[in-house]
Design a protein around this motif. Structure first.
Motif, PDB file in Angstrom:
ATOM      1  N   VAL A   4       0.841  -1.183   0.000  1.00  0.00           N
ATOM      2  CA  VAL A   4       0.000   0.000   0.000  1.00  0.00           C
ATOM      3  C   VAL A   4       0.871   1.224   0.000  1.00  0.00           C
ATOM      4  O   VAL A   4       1.876   1.283   0.698  1.00  0.00           O
ATOM      5  CB  VAL A   4      -0.905   0.033   1.248  1.00  0.00           C
ATOM      6  CG1 VAL A   4      -1.789   1.257   1.244  1.00  0.00           C
ATOM      7  CG2 VAL A   4      -1.737  -1.230   1.327  1.00  0.00           C
ATOM      8  N   ALA A   6       0.775   5.732  -0.307  1.00  0.00           N
ATOM      9  CA  ALA A   6       0.067   7.001  -0.424  1.00  0.00           C
ATOM     10  C   ALA A   6       0.999   7.934  -1.162  1.00  0.00           C
ATOM     11  O   ALA A   6       2.141   8.106  -0.790  1.00  0.00           O
ATOM     12  CB  ALA A   6      -0.276   7.560   0.942  1.00  0.00           C
ATOM     13  N   TYR A 157      -3.046   4.104   5.738  1.00  0.00           N
ATOM     14  CA  TYR A 157      -4.259   3.844   4.966  1.00  0.00           C
ATOM     15  C   TYR A 157      -5.389   3.503   5.937  1.00  0.00           C
ATOM     16  O   TYR A 157      -5.224   2.654   6.814  1.00  0.00           O
ATOM     17  CB  TYR A 157      -4.023   2.671   4.029  1.00  0.00           C
ATOM     18  CG  TYR A 157      -4.762   2.748   2.719  1.00  0.00           C
ATOM     19  CD1 TYR A 157      -4.089   3.013   1.532  1.00  0.00           C
ATOM     20  CD2 TYR A 157      -6.133   2.562   2.666  1.00  0.00           C
ATOM     21  CE1 TYR A 157      -4.764   3.072   0.324  1.00  0.00           C
ATOM     22  CE2 TYR A 157      -6.819   2.629   1.472  1.00  0.00           C
ATOM     23  CZ  TYR A 157      -6.123   2.884   0.299  1.00  0.00           C
ATOM     24  OH  TYR A 157      -6.802   2.951  -0.894  1.00  0.00           O
ATOM     25  N   LEU A 162      -9.043   0.090   3.295  1.00  0.00           N
ATOM     26  CA  LEU A 162      -8.067  -0.855   2.766  1.00  0.00           C
ATOM     27  C   LEU A 162      -8.698  -2.223   2.595  1.00  0.00           C
ATOM     28  O   LEU A 162      -8.542  -2.868   1.546  1.00  0.00           O
ATOM     29  CB  LEU A 162      -6.861  -0.931   3.706  1.00  0.00           C
ATOM     30  CG  LEU A 162      -5.787  -1.971   3.366  1.00  0.00           C
ATOM     31  CD1 LEU A 162      -5.226  -1.736   1.990  1.00  0.00           C
ATOM     32  CD2 LEU A 162      -4.694  -1.949   4.422  1.00  0.00           C
ATOM     33  N   GLN A 167      -9.889   3.137  -3.090  1.00  0.00           N
ATOM     34  CA  GLN A 167      -8.814   4.086  -3.277  1.00  0.00           C
ATOM     35  C   GLN A 167      -9.377   5.506  -3.281  1.00  0.00           C
ATOM     36  O   GLN A 167     -10.575   5.705  -3.469  1.00  0.00           O
ATOM     37  CB  GLN A 167      -8.073   3.787  -4.582  1.00  0.00           C
ATOM     38  CG  GLN A 167      -7.530   2.369  -4.643  1.00  0.00           C
ATOM     39  CD  GLN A 167      -6.724   2.110  -5.891  1.00  0.00           C
ATOM     40  OE1 GLN A 167      -5.525   1.927  -5.842  1.00  0.00           O
ATOM     41  NE2 GLN A 167      -7.393   2.078  -7.031  1.00  0.00           N
ATOM     42  N   ARG A 169      -8.290  10.066  -2.499  1.00  0.00           N
ATOM     43  CA  ARG A 169      -7.334  11.158  -2.361  1.00  0.00           C
ATOM     44  C   ARG A 169      -7.855  12.178  -1.349  1.00  0.00           C
ATOM     45  O   ARG A 169      -9.046  12.205  -1.040  1.00  0.00           O
ATOM     46  CB  ARG A 169      -7.089  11.837  -3.710  1.00  0.00           C
ATOM     47  CG  ARG A 169      -8.330  12.435  -4.331  1.00  0.00           C
ATOM     48  CD  ARG A 169      -8.055  12.953  -5.720  1.00  0.00           C
ATOM     49  NE  ARG A 169      -7.273  14.170  -5.696  1.00  0.00           N
ATOM     50  CZ  ARG A 169      -6.617  14.665  -6.749  1.00  0.00           C
ATOM     51  NH1 ARG A 169      -6.629  14.011  -7.892  1.00  0.00           N
ATOM     52  NH2 ARG A 169      -5.946  15.790  -6.668  1.00  0.00           N
ATOM     53  N   PHE A 195     -10.137   9.411   4.363  1.00  0.00           N
ATOM     54  CA  PHE A 195      -8.898   9.825   3.710  1.00  0.00           C
ATOM     55  C   PHE A 195      -8.481  11.212   4.197  1.00  0.00           C
ATOM     56  O   PHE A 195      -7.299  11.498   4.360  1.00  0.00           O
ATOM     57  CB  PHE A 195      -9.058   9.816   2.191  1.00  0.00           C
ATOM     58  CG  PHE A 195      -9.119   8.445   1.587  1.00  0.00           C
ATOM     59  CD1 PHE A 195      -8.249   7.456   1.995  1.00  0.00           C
ATOM     60  CD2 PHE A 195     -10.056   8.144   0.601  1.00  0.00           C
ATOM     61  CE1 PHE A 195      -8.310   6.180   1.437  1.00  0.00           C
ATOM     62  CE2 PHE A 195     -10.122   6.886   0.043  1.00  0.00           C
ATOM     63  CZ  PHE A 195      -9.254   5.895   0.462  1.00  0.00           C
ATOM     64  N   TRP A 202      -1.261  12.551   8.910  1.00  0.00           N
ATOM     65  CA  TRP A 202       0.070  12.504   8.278  1.00  0.00           C
ATOM     66  C   TRP A 202       0.735  13.873   8.341  1.00  0.00           C
ATOM     67  O   TRP A 202       1.925  13.975   8.668  1.00  0.00           O
ATOM     68  CB  TRP A 202      -0.053  12.049   6.832  1.00  0.00           C
ATOM     69  CG  TRP A 202       1.163  12.372   6.033  1.00  0.00           C
ATOM     70  CD1 TRP A 202       2.358  11.700   6.033  1.00  0.00           C
ATOM     71  CD2 TRP A 202       1.341  13.478   5.155  1.00  0.00           C
ATOM     72  NE1 TRP A 202       3.259  12.312   5.204  1.00  0.00           N
ATOM     73  CE2 TRP A 202       2.659  13.404   4.651  1.00  0.00           C
ATOM     74  CE3 TRP A 202       0.508  14.515   4.743  1.00  0.00           C
ATOM     75  CZ2 TRP A 202       3.152  14.345   3.751  1.00  0.00           C
ATOM     76  CZ3 TRP A 202       0.999  15.449   3.854  1.00  0.00           C
ATOM     77  CH2 TRP A 202       2.311  15.360   3.367  1.00  0.00           C
ATOM     78  N   PHE A 228      -4.219   7.820  -2.148  1.00  0.00           N
ATOM     79  CA  PHE A 228      -4.171   6.512  -1.525  1.00  0.00           C
ATOM     80  C   PHE A 228      -4.486   5.444  -2.580  1.00  0.00           C
ATOM     81  O   PHE A 228      -5.580   5.437  -3.154  1.00  0.00           O
ATOM     82  CB  PHE A 228      -5.201   6.425  -0.397  1.00  0.00           C
ATOM     83  CG  PHE A 228      -4.917   7.371   0.743  1.00  0.00           C
ATOM     84  CD1 PHE A 228      -4.198   6.954   1.842  1.00  0.00           C
ATOM     85  CD2 PHE A 228      -5.374   8.689   0.707  1.00  0.00           C
ATOM     86  CE1 PHE A 228      -3.939   7.804   2.901  1.00  0.00           C
ATOM     87  CE2 PHE A 228      -5.124   9.550   1.767  1.00  0.00           C
ATOM     88  CZ  PHE A 228      -4.395   9.118   2.863  1.00  0.00           C
ATOM     89  N   THR A 229      -3.520   4.566  -2.844  1.00  0.00           N
ATOM     90  CA  THR A 229      -3.718   3.500  -3.823  1.00  0.00           C
ATOM     91  C   THR A 229      -3.303   2.180  -3.221  1.00  0.00           C
ATOM     92  O   THR A 229      -2.481   2.111  -2.307  1.00  0.00           O
ATOM     93  CB  THR A 229      -2.909   3.749  -5.115  1.00  0.00           C
ATOM     94  OG1 THR A 229      -1.515   3.675  -4.806  1.00  0.00           O
ATOM     95  CG2 THR A 229      -3.238   5.093  -5.722  1.00  0.00           C
TER      96      THR A 229
END
Length: 234
Positions: A4, A6, A157, A162, A167, A169, A195, A202, A228-229
């Motif tokens: 995972v 970001a 995440y 998750l 996914q 942003r 998110f 963060w 976030f992917t």
């Protein structure tokens, strides 16, 4: 175990799902540099067609610097995304290396229309004030030395998203204090509230060398997009 990541705007590097032999560009010896040619041709096409905006393309870079795979990751509009993706397989980059040897790698690469000025898009002090930031602070464009990250742990995440393989942003703003810490944050936008919360957490976890103006530390407002992917299961 799932991989995972970001991804932050500006420093646009990432992981392409499903390729065990492909390295994450963040772990390599040096960042890749786009060479002139098809990349500049795409920007010229945008200019000729009056297309503005920017696109982010996820590419796989071969050991000779060629691009073997490309997919559109994000775009401000359909036209800029179409032009970027159509040209991506013809882009050339400086070969990625690990311990001095060429390797395959993946990267998220931004291409911006020449009709879109980064300075024109830069947030003003009034923009940050509208986020609720108070007291005396400056924007990046008005300081002599911009804040420099010394600690930058990856965003976490959201577990539920998750597990659901969702996914998304978030865009977050913050103030770097004169001691380099971050306390004030504001979520500008987020595809899901979770998110936004993760991006704000963060931002507060970062540590900076403070920005300078007139040789003295000052409070500086900054913002970034966090993407976030989810990579392929391993």
């Amino acid at each position: 175990m799932r991989r995972v990541i970001a991804i932050l705007s500006i420093v646009l590097i990432g992981y392409f799902a499903g390729c065990e032999s492909v390295e994450d560009a963040r772990n390599l010896d040096r960042p890749q540099r786009v060479l002139p040619g098809a990349y500049n041709e795409a920007r010229e096409t945008m200019r000729q067609q009056g297309v503005t905006g920017q696109a982010i393309v996820r590419i796989t870079i071969e050991t000779d610097g060629s691009v073997s795979h490309a997919e559109l990751y994000d775009a401000t509009n359909a036209a800029v995304g179409r032009i970027a993706l159509a040209s991506a397989l013809r882009w050339r980059l400086t070969p990625p290396t690990e311990k001095g040897r060429p390797v395959r790698a993946t990267e998220l690469l931004e291409i911006r229309s020449p009709l879109s000025s980064p300075k024109a898009d830069a947030p003003t002090r009034a923009d940050f004030a509208s986020f609720g930031f108070t007291g005396r602070f400056f924007v990046v464009a008005s300081v002599a030395v911009i804040p420099h990250r010394t600690e930058n742990p990856p965003p976490e995440y959201p577990p539920d998203l998750l597990d659901a393989r969702i996914q998304g942003r978030a865009e977050v703003a913050w103030i770097v204090e004169t001691d380099g810490t971050v306390h004030e944050t504001h979520v500008i936008s987020a595809s899901r509230p979770e998110f936004g919360d993760a991006a704000a957490a963060w931002a507060r976890s970062q540590q900076f060398r403070p920005g300078l103006r007139g040789g003295e530390p000052v409070r500086v407002a900054m913002k970034q997009v966090v993407m976030f992917t989810i990579g392929a299961p391993r």
